[in-house]
Design an enzyme around this catalytic site. Sequence first.
Site, PDB file in Angstrom:
ATOM      1  N   HIS A  56      51.834   5.470  18.507  1.00  0.00           N
ATOM      2  CA  HIS A  56      52.132   4.792  17.254  1.00  0.00           C
ATOM      3  C   HIS A  56      51.260   3.543  17.145  1.00  0.00           C
ATOM      4  O   HIS A  56      50.777   3.015  18.153  1.00  0.00           O
ATOM      5  CB  HIS A  56      53.607   4.402  17.195  1.00  0.00           C
ATOM      6  CG  HIS A  56      54.529   5.569  16.996  1.00  0.00           C
ATOM      7  ND1 HIS A  56      55.836   5.416  16.587  1.00  0.00           N
ATOM      8  CD2 HIS A  56      54.332   6.902  17.142  1.00  0.00           C
ATOM      9  CE1 HIS A  56      56.416   6.607  16.495  1.00  0.00           C
ATOM     10  NE2 HIS A  56      55.522   7.522  16.834  1.00  0.00           N
ATOM     11  N   GLU A  95      51.951   0.449  16.585  1.00  0.00           N
ATOM     12  CA  GLU A  95      52.435  -0.718  17.334  1.00  0.00           C
ATOM     13  C   GLU A  95      52.154  -0.595  18.817  1.00  0.00           C
ATOM     14  O   GLU A  95      51.767  -1.570  19.481  1.00  0.00           O
ATOM     15  CB  GLU A  95      53.939  -0.914  17.123  1.00  0.00           C
ATOM     16  CG  GLU A  95      54.373  -1.056  15.683  1.00  0.00           C
ATOM     17  CD  GLU A  95      54.829   0.270  15.100  1.00  0.00           C
ATOM     18  OE1 GLU A  95      54.061   1.248  15.160  1.00  0.00           O
ATOM     19  OE2 GLU A  95      55.967   0.327  14.594  1.00  0.00           O
ATOM     20  N   CYS A 126      59.909   1.800  14.719  1.00  0.00           N
ATOM     21  CA  CYS A 126      60.903   2.757  15.187  1.00  0.00           C
ATOM     22  C   CYS A 126      61.536   2.205  16.465  1.00  0.00           C
ATOM     23  O   CYS A 126      61.078   1.185  17.011  1.00  0.00           O
ATOM     24  CB  CYS A 126      60.248   4.115  15.442  1.00  0.00           C
ATOM     25  SG  CYS A 126      59.147   4.125  16.890  1.00  0.00           S
ATOM     26  N   CYS A 172      58.963   1.611  19.357  1.00  0.00           N
ATOM     27  CA  CYS A 172      58.045   0.486  19.160  1.00  0.00           C
ATOM     28  C   CYS A 172      58.781  -0.849  19.146  1.00  0.00           C
ATOM     29  O   CYS A 172      58.262  -1.860  19.631  1.00  0.00           O
ATOM     30  CB  CYS A 172      57.275   0.681  17.865  1.00  0.00           C
ATOM     31  SG  CYS A 172      56.215   2.144  17.879  1.00  0.00           S
TER      32      CYS A 172
END
Length: 231
Positions: free
Chosen positions: A129, A131, A159, A162
Amino acid sequence: RLGLMTGSAQSGCHGFPVGSVAAADDDPQALLGEHLADLFPDTPVTARDQCRPCLCHVPPFHFRPVPSLLYRNPMFTQLHAGMQAALTLAVKADAAGEIPIGAVVTDPTGRIIGEGWNQPESSYDPTAHAEMLAIRQACATLGNWRLTDCTLYVTLEPCPMCAWASIQARVGRVVFGAGNVTYGAAGGAVNLYQLTPAAHRIEVLGGIGDVAATALLDGFFAKRRSPDSLH
């Protein structure tokens, strides 16, 4: 209706660039503005919705509108610059066929020390992801897994994975754009930041650049659902 409305700090809107701008390849801001204009070609610039950012702090988690007067504060200039960088990376993700989410980590001076955009599809890595990639790069830049007093900017509410990574990295502040009621872990679906001890309390700011972030996401999924995408 999604989009942006031009304006200044005094007008209380984000003022992200919109419309076709020359030399987009050389100007990340122009690239973003040109991209959004392509997504919404029939929407006049003056008719675009005004951004309404908000602040949220934990605990307790709550949103409240940011008075337009606060836009004159240098802190908000820095926040918008960080989110602009994250939005530019989200455009890169979109161009690569990934969900358009971008993230950057800045040090206390505002210098970008880590950046990332969604890459699960291209890297075959479910943890890739935006992040996560930005946090890893920031830690490598500093030579330290602790990102104390650093700020994580991400175009979509983190999420749970993260969010917890930002907590573990001791990030000082998390700034996100669009909210995520399905998987958001900063109050959208759950709020993991409420679980942090007082010694590692993280400031969370939501809604910075939310209209631009939402426009990118909606445009991406609209293309995926279009009949042409099925051929």
